[in-house]
Structure formats: C-alpha cells, structure tokens
Design an enzyme around this catalytic site. Structure first.
Site, PDB file in Angstrom:
ATOM      1  N   GLY A 173      -1.701   0.735  -2.406  1.00 25.86           N
ATOM      2  CA  GLY A 173      -1.590   0.181  -3.760  1.00 25.86           C
ATOM      3  C   GLY A 173      -0.948   1.203  -4.671  1.00 25.86           C
ATOM      4  O   GLY A 173      -0.013   1.917  -4.280  1.00 25.86           O
ATOM      5  N   GLN A 203      -1.873   4.192  -5.984  1.00 24.13           N
ATOM      6  CA  GLN A 203      -1.829   5.577  -5.489  1.00 24.13           C
ATOM      7  C   GLN A 203      -1.300   5.653  -4.057  1.00 24.13           C
ATOM      8  O   GLN A 203      -0.509   6.541  -3.734  1.00 24.13           O
ATOM      9  CB  GLN A 203      -3.230   6.209  -5.534  1.00 24.13           C
ATOM     10  N   SER A 263      -3.779  -7.736   5.233  1.00 21.63           N
ATOM     11  CA  SER A 263      -3.509  -7.152   3.914  1.00 21.63           C
ATOM     12  C   SER A 263      -2.147  -7.559   3.373  1.00 21.63           C
ATOM     13  O   SER A 263      -1.142  -7.500   4.076  1.00 21.63           O
ATOM     14  CB  SER A 263      -3.578  -5.626   4.010  1.00 21.63           C
ATOM     15  N   ASP A 290     -12.209   1.838  -4.843  1.00 17.51           N
ATOM     16  CA  ASP A 290     -13.466   2.588  -4.741  1.00 17.51           C
ATOM     17  C   ASP A 290     -14.581   1.734  -4.147  1.00 17.51           C
ATOM     18  O   ASP A 290     -15.376   2.215  -3.340  1.00 17.51           O
ATOM     19  CB  ASP A 290     -13.878   3.094  -6.137  1.00 17.51           C
ATOM     20  N   ALA A 306     -14.369  -0.646  -2.027  1.00 18.98           N
ATOM     21  CA  ALA A 306     -14.169  -0.998  -0.611  1.00 18.98           C
ATOM     22  C   ALA A 306     -14.419   0.202   0.313  1.00 18.98           C
ATOM     23  O   ALA A 306     -14.528   0.053   1.528  1.00 18.98           O
ATOM     24  CB  ALA A 306     -12.740  -1.508  -0.400  1.00 18.98           C
ATOM     25  N   GLN A 307     -14.510   1.390  -0.284  1.00 15.89           N
ATOM     26  CA  GLN A 307     -14.480   2.599   0.554  1.00 15.89           C
ATOM     27  C   GLN A 307     -15.723   2.804   1.420  1.00 15.89           C
ATOM     28  O   GLN A 307     -15.628   3.302   2.537  1.00 15.89           O
ATOM     29  CB  GLN A 307     -14.248   3.824  -0.340  1.00 15.89           C
ATOM     30  N   HIS A 348     -10.203  10.094  -5.759  1.00 19.10           N
ATOM     31  CA  HIS A 348     -11.212  10.010  -6.827  1.00 19.10           C
ATOM     32  C   HIS A 348     -12.555  10.228  -6.146  1.00 19.10           C
ATOM     33  O   HIS A 348     -12.772   9.757  -5.026  1.00 19.10           O
ATOM     34  CB  HIS A 348     -11.134   8.614  -7.469  1.00 19.10           C
ATOM     35  N   GLY A 403      -0.446   5.685 -10.247  1.00 17.56           N
ATOM     36  CA  GLY A 403       0.339   5.919  -9.034  1.00 17.56           C
ATOM     37  C   GLY A 403       1.834   5.689  -9.209  1.00 17.56           C
ATOM     38  O   GLY A 403       2.648   6.435  -8.658  1.00 17.56           O
TER      39      GLY A 403
END
Ligand code: NDP
Ligand SMILES: CC[C@](O)(C(C)=O)C(=O)O
Ligand code: MG
Ligand code: MG
Length: 337
Positions: free
Chosen positions: A27, A29, A52, A84, A86-87, A109, A135
């Site tokens: 995305g 970044q 995706s 964040d 989904a991580q 991040h 980004g």
C-alpha cells in the site's frame, strides 16, 4: 541536539544488499519501500494474500509477488507493512512459522510491538524504519534524489547488528539522505499516534471543518469559506515547514499576525490542551489501542459511520468543484500504488 541523527555516510547499503528482503503489504508505505529498495540494488520480494487487490500493481511494477508465508520463508529481513490491525494475525499465521535464528522482522510503525500484540522469539532482530511522511511522498522524494526523514529503532538485537541493518534499510529508501533519527518503539508509537490524532489529521481536519461551518452558517459563500479554511492552509503550513511559525509570521500581514497572536490562543485554549493531555493518556495507557482493536474486530461500525459522515461534509463537494478549476492542484494519490 539531544537526538542521534544518521546520514548516508553513517549507513552501509551493502548490509541490506546482502540480504533478501520481503516487504509484506503493497500500500502507501509498502510500494514506496519495495520500489526504492529495488532501485537501491536490494533483492526484494513482495508478500500479499492470494486475493489481494495490490497484487496486480506490484506485478505491473516488475516485482515478484508471493504469499506472505512464502515471502517470509525466503527472506532474511521481513518488513511488515500491512495495516496495523491485520499484523497480529498475519504474524501468527504467515511469519512466526517461517522465522529462524538470525532473521530480522522490521516494522514501519511500532503499534503491534508496543501494545504486545506481537511477541517475536528472542533469536530474531526486531527493528523499525518509520518514515515521517506518507508513503507516496517517500517514493516521490526517493525518485527525485531526496528523502523523507525517518525514525529508526531497535526493540531486540539478537545478532548485535540490528541497528546497522536498520540504518542500511533506511538508506535504501532514501531516509538517510534527509536524516534518520534513533528512537524507541515506545516513543515512535506514542508520538505518532498523538500527532495524527491531536494535530496532523484529527486536530487539523476538525479545525478546517469547524471554520468552514462557522463561515457558511453565517451566510458566506462556501467557495470563499473553502479558500480561507482549507486551500490557504497549505500555503501557510508550507511557510511553517520552511522556517517555523516565525517564518510564517514574517510573511503574513501585521493585521493577520495580530489576529493570530490575539485570537489563536482563544481557539486552542486550556480546555483543548487538557483534552490533548487526555488523548495522550489514552495512548500511553493502551486504552486507544484496545478500543481500535475491538472496533476492528467488530467490523469497524463507528469507523465506517464517521468516514461516511466526513465524506458527506459540505466542504468536500465545494472542494471537488473548486479543485476541478485548479488543474495544478490535482495530483492523484495513486501515482505508483
Ligand atoms: N500510510 C503511511 O504513509 C504511513 C504508514 N505507516 C505504517 O505503515 C504500515 C502500513 O500502512 P499503510 O502503508 O498505510 O497501509 P495501506 O493500507 O496503504 O496498505 C496495506 C497493504 O497491505 C495489504 N494487506 C492487507 N491485509 C494484508 C494481510 N493480511 N497480509 C498481507 N498484506 C495485507 C493491502 O493489500 P490490499 O490491497 O489487498 O488491501 C495493502 O497492499 C502501518 O504499520 C502504518 O502504521 C507509517 C508511516 C506512514
Ligand atoms: C500522519 C499519519 C501517519 O502517522 C503518517 C503518514 O505518518 C499515518 O499513520 O499514516
Ligand atoms: Mg506518522
Ligand atoms: Mg501513524
């Protein structure tokens, strides 16, 4: 200066050129890191789930795309640039099973590490390279031979070389051209969340919308209100960016400066400062993180409602019409991703 700042000469690009890097997510970044690392001579592979919508973009730009698990298995350095929220599951399902001693996990991040949502094993390096800018700007600056400053932090140094590796990565995306500042996961996470909530995104958007509402509700033309409350903000912020608030005050009229000095503190008053302190408290205690994770797990009902309300605000329609008349303003955010 109290912080340590590192530039190109302090970083050895060879350290990252000697490793295979998986960039997970493509995305804002992800595309900037992957394309710039590749252009810096680094062996990059992209990790994206089978369905995706980012896959075709990465492939069109000549990158090799695998699933996150396949990419993590191949790579020595795994940069996690998925959302964040989904991580945590991404790490558990695709990354943790593919770690081995001496590998490195990188973040853009610190959210998931700071709030304990991801706990890597002790034998891998855990570091962060966090550009202090969107980004698409990171990529544009790199292409222009410049860079966006970034924060670099090490949470876990299993190999003894984690910081040098992170600096090499920062060099690969142009960050050390502008300067890489050493920090910690805690400092980056808490200040980043505070900045975006209270000042940069939340504070600025609410200020603009409220100013627009006050003018239009008083009967002024929406177009004129748009120019005053949104369009000119960039011009004023550009002056601050170039030389601080003092530089902005040097350029504006004395009338504007007197209004700024006498009225500004009435808008952002002690009540607002107290609210900002509460917001910081919610970030530091983990309350905001818990709320955001729960909102995400519930299917983001408030997020969707507030996003729709924001999109329906009259300032958006006025802005769309006016920007159509200003061809130079139109710079699509989907330039490369
Ligand atoms: N936006 C910014 O400029 C900044 C972001 N950061 C940080 O960078 C990280 C990435 O944020 P950002 O670039 O905004 O993210 P985006 O939302 O722009 O992009 C997310 C990317 O991850 C993909 N993705 C979604 N779910 C998964 C998954 N389960 N596994 C693998 N890939 C997935 C998306 O694919 P699909 O197209 O299929 O949805 C998309 O390619 C975050 O940690 C954020 O806090 C830090 C500084 C600035
Ligand atoms: C200001 C928003 C940001 O923190 C950023 C671009 O740095 C983000 O999370 O997108
Ligand atoms: Mg930020
Ligand atoms: Mg942020």
């Amino acid at each position: 200066m109290s912080v340590e700042v590192y530039y190109d000469d302090d970083a050895d690009l060879g350290l990252i050129q000697g490793r295979k890097v998986a960039v997970i997510g493509y995305g804002s970044q992800g595309h900037a890191h992957a394309l710039s690392l590749r252009d810096s001579g680094v062996d990059v592979v992209i990790g994206l789930p089978a369905g995706s919508k980012s896959r075709p973009k990465a492939e069109e730009q000549g990158l090799r795309v695998l699933t996150p698990a396949e990419a993590a298995a191949e790579a020595d350095v795994i940069m996690i640039l998925a959302p964040d929220t989904a991580q945590r599951a991404l790490y558990a399902d695709a990354i943790a099973p593919n770690l081995a001693p001496g590998k490195a996990i990188f973040f853009g991040h610190g959210f998931n590490i700071r709030y304990g949502l991801i706990t890597p094993p002790a034998d891998v390096d855990v570091a962060m390279v966090a550009p202090k800018g969107p980004g698409h700007l990171v990529r544009r600056q790199y292409v222009d031979g410049k860079g966006v400053p970034c924060l670099v932090a090490v949470e876990q140094d299993a190999t003894g070389t984690a910081f040098q590796l992170a600096l090499a990565y920062a060099k690969g995306i142009g960050g050390t051209r502008a300067g890489a500042i050493r920090t910690t996961f805690t400092e980056e996470t808490e200040t980043d969340l505070f900045g975006e909530q209270a000042v940069l995104c939340g504070g600025a958007a609410a200020l603009v919308q409220t100013g627009f509402e006050v003018l239009t509700e008083a009967g002024y033309a929406p177009e004129v209100a748009y120019f005053e409350c949104l369009h000119e903000l960039k011009l004023i912020v550009d002056l601050m960016y170039e030389g601080g608030i003092a530089r902005m005050r040097y350029s504006i009229s004395d009338t504007a400066e007197y209004g700024d000095l006498s009225r500004g503190p009435r808008v952002i008053d002690s009540r607002v400062k107290e609210e900002m302190r509460k917001i910081l408290g919610e970030i530091r205690s983990g309350e905001f993180a818990r709320e955001w994770v729960a909102e995400d797990e519930a299917g983001r009902p408030n997020f969707a409602k507030w996003r729709a309300e924001g999109a329906a605000h009259p300032i958006e329609e006025t802005g769309q019409k006016l920007r159509a008349m200003m061809s130079w303003v139109d710079r699509p955010i989907t330039e490369t991703a």
